[in-house]
Design a protein around this motif. Sequence first.
Motif, PDB file in Angstrom:
ATOM      1  N   GLY A 284       0.708  -1.141   0.051  1.00 15.86           N
ATOM      2  CA  GLY A 284       0.101  -0.024   0.004  1.00 15.86           C
ATOM      3  C   GLY A 284       0.784   1.356   0.059  1.00 15.86           C
ATOM      4  O   GLY A 284       0.302   2.303   0.471  1.00 15.86           O
ATOM      5  N   GLY A 285       2.116   1.078  -0.589  1.00 14.70           N
ATOM      6  CA  GLY A 285       2.992   2.280  -0.422  1.00 14.70           C
ATOM      7  C   GLY A 285       3.783   2.459   0.838  1.00 14.70           C
ATOM      8  O   GLY A 285       4.656   3.515   0.911  1.00 14.70           O
ATOM      9  N   ARG A 286       3.492   1.538   1.641  1.00 20.90           N
ATOM     10  CA  ARG A 286       4.556   1.594   2.946  1.00 20.90           C
ATOM     11  C   ARG A 286       5.916   1.179   2.443  1.00 20.90           C
ATOM     12  O   ARG A 286       7.007   1.294   3.394  1.00 20.90           O
ATOM     13  N   MET A 287       6.052   0.444   1.243  1.00 18.13           N
ATOM     14  CA  MET A 287       7.383   0.089   0.844  1.00 18.13           C
ATOM     15  C   MET A 287       7.602   0.442  -0.549  1.00 18.13           C
ATOM     16  O   MET A 287       6.537   0.508  -1.351  1.00 18.13           O
ATOM     17  N   LEU A 288       8.713   1.029  -0.831  1.00 21.01           N
ATOM     18  CA  LEU A 288       9.047   1.569  -2.107  1.00 21.01           C
ATOM     19  C   LEU A 288      10.547   1.144  -2.661  1.00 21.01           C
ATOM     20  O   LEU A 288      11.497   1.124  -1.605  1.00 21.01           O
ATOM     21  N   PRO A 289      10.718   1.157  -3.826  1.00 20.45           N
ATOM     22  CA  PRO A 289      12.115   0.996  -4.314  1.00 20.45           C
ATOM     23  C   PRO A 289      13.148   1.941  -4.234  1.00 20.45           C
ATOM     24  O   PRO A 289      13.132   2.858  -5.148  1.00 20.45           O
TER      25      PRO A 289
ATOM     26  N   GLY B 126      12.640   2.906 -11.184  1.00 20.34           N
ATOM     27  CA  GLY B 126      11.694   2.139 -12.172  1.00 20.34           C
ATOM     28  C   GLY B 126      11.404   3.519 -13.085  1.00 20.34           C
ATOM     29  O   GLY B 126      11.062   4.547 -12.556  1.00 20.34           O
ATOM     30  N   CYS B 127      11.572   3.190 -14.103  1.00 16.93           N
ATOM     31  CA  CYS B 127      10.867   4.192 -15.332  1.00 16.93           C
ATOM     32  C   CYS B 127      10.646   3.516 -16.587  1.00 16.93           C
ATOM     33  O   CYS B 127      11.559   2.447 -17.050  1.00 16.93           O
ATOM     34  N   ASP B 128       9.347   3.536 -17.175  1.00 15.87           N
ATOM     35  CA  ASP B 128       9.201   3.129 -18.367  1.00 15.87           C
ATOM     36  C   ASP B 128       9.108   3.882 -19.589  1.00 15.87           C
ATOM     37  O   ASP B 128       8.522   3.685 -20.705  1.00 15.87           O
ATOM     38  N   VAL B 129       9.546   5.140 -19.226  1.00 17.61           N
ATOM     39  CA  VAL B 129       9.688   6.285 -20.370  1.00 17.61           C
ATOM     40  C   VAL B 129      10.962   5.977 -21.343  1.00 17.61           C
ATOM     41  O   VAL B 129      10.817   5.870 -22.454  1.00 17.61           O
TER      42      VAL B 129
ATOM     43  N   LYS C 298      14.080  -3.575 -10.145  1.00 14.64           N
ATOM     44  CA  LYS C 298      14.487  -4.782  -9.188  1.00 14.64           C
ATOM     45  C   LYS C 298      15.538  -4.444  -8.698  1.00 14.64           C
ATOM     46  O   LYS C 298      16.313  -5.685  -8.015  1.00 14.64           O
ATOM     47  N   LEU C 299      16.588  -3.561  -9.204  1.00 14.28           N
ATOM     48  CA  LEU C 299      17.936  -3.564  -8.665  1.00 14.28           C
ATOM     49  C   LEU C 299      17.863  -2.808  -7.196  1.00 14.28           C
ATOM     50  O   LEU C 299      18.757  -2.679  -6.341  1.00 14.28           O
ATOM     51  N   TYR C 300      16.694  -2.352  -6.946  1.00 13.75           N
ATOM     52  CA  TYR C 300      16.665  -1.449  -5.458  1.00 13.75           C
ATOM     53  C   TYR C 300      15.579  -2.339  -4.644  1.00 13.75           C
ATOM     54  O   TYR C 300      14.408  -2.227  -4.840  1.00 13.75           O
ATOM     55  N   PRO C 301      16.170  -2.917  -3.463  1.00  3.78           N
ATOM     56  CA  PRO C 301      15.124  -3.619  -2.549  1.00  3.78           C
ATOM     57  C   PRO C 301      14.129  -2.757  -2.134  1.00  3.78           C
ATOM     58  O   PRO C 301      14.177  -1.619  -1.861  1.00  3.78           O
ATOM     59  N   PRO C 302      12.880  -3.381  -1.639  1.00  2.53           N
ATOM     60  CA  PRO C 302      11.902  -2.523  -1.012  1.00  2.53           C
ATOM     61  C   PRO C 302      12.316  -1.786   0.173  1.00  2.53           C
ATOM     62  O   PRO C 302      12.922  -2.510   1.172  1.00  2.53           O
ATOM     63  N   THR C 303      12.199  -0.500   0.331  1.00  2.00           N
ATOM     64  CA  THR C 303      12.720   0.285   1.681  1.00  2.00           C
ATOM     65  C   THR C 303      11.369   0.427   2.357  1.00  2.00           C
ATOM     66  O   THR C 303      10.577   1.228   1.700  1.00  2.00           O
ATOM     67  N   ASP C 304      11.313   0.678   3.715  1.00  2.00           N
ATOM     68  CA  ASP C 304      10.116   0.981   4.482  1.00  2.00           C
ATOM     69  C   ASP C 304      10.055   2.588   4.474  1.00  2.00           C
ATOM     70  O   ASP C 304      11.165   3.044   4.802  1.00  2.00           O
ATOM     71  N   VAL C 305       9.111   3.157   3.976  1.00  2.00           N
ATOM     72  CA  VAL C 305       9.187   4.444   3.737  1.00  2.00           C
ATOM     73  C   VAL C 305       9.459   5.173   5.153  1.00  2.00           C
ATOM     74  O   VAL C 305      10.024   6.474   5.146  1.00  2.00           O
TER      75      VAL C 305
ATOM     76  N   GLU D 226      10.697   7.144 -12.603  1.00  2.00           N
ATOM     77  CA  GLU D 226       9.171   7.872 -12.499  1.00  2.00           C
ATOM     78  C   GLU D 226       8.291   7.472 -11.155  1.00  2.00           C
ATOM     79  O   GLU D 226       7.916   6.370 -11.111  1.00  2.00           O
ATOM     80  N   PRO D 227       8.307   8.474 -10.517  1.00  2.00           N
ATOM     81  CA  PRO D 227       7.833   8.308  -9.038  1.00  2.00           C
ATOM     82  C   PRO D 227       6.330   7.887  -9.213  1.00  2.00           C
ATOM     83  O   PRO D 227       5.863   7.330  -8.255  1.00  2.00           O
ATOM     84  N   LEU D 228       5.598   8.370  -9.971  1.00  2.00           N
ATOM     85  CA  LEU D 228       4.098   7.951 -10.205  1.00  2.00           C
ATOM     86  C   LEU D 228       3.782   6.603 -10.447  1.00  2.00           C
ATOM     87  O   LEU D 228       2.562   6.224 -10.734  1.00  2.00           O
TER      88      LEU D 228
END
Length: 211
Positions: A12-17, A43-46, A60-67, A88-90
Amino acid sequence: MAAATDPAWLDGGRMLPLVEDFYTIQGEGFHAGKPAYFIRLGGCDVGCRWCDAKYTWNPKLYPPTDVQTVIDRAMSCPAQAIVITGGEPLLYPLGVLTETLRERGLQIFLETSGSHPFSGVFDWVCLSPKRRQPPLDEAFERADELKVIVESEEDFEWAERNAARVGGKCLLFLQPEWSVAEKVMPAIVEYAKAHPQWNISIQTHKYMHIP
């Protein structure tokens, strides 16, 4: 991007790369020169060929981090403003991160291509549209600042197309692509003089030799 946008993975957004977070000076656009704490997400798909942060593209190079870890670090320094960027943060649900920071009294600035739906709360949205994946309609409505990267004089037409879609209070900036800045700057200067609704943004952090 499937792994990065999996709701279970993000909690739910509590973890982010998280790629990196650091306290520095905003180098470009309207807030250039302002001290700010940067939170850079992976992460960016542009996929802009001239992107100076290609290392962020693969989440995938950046493990999930607790915000909360990031929030605690931000609160431990004198920052009064937060810049959320990428990548791309969105691509991610930003509600938990931004709402918690806002509750702590910080201003929240977003840097985005506008190519994905918005989430979170922001005090300032810098929209930097890309041809490969143009902004969604809501991005134009939310933009406080339109920052168009200029690689050649052909980009002035692209800039005007995007400027026609933002609100009347949105500030307009032309910014030279760094690798050709000296080549295109004279044309940008003349264009801004002939079209004074446009301002010029330069990447001052690169001149200051700071991140």
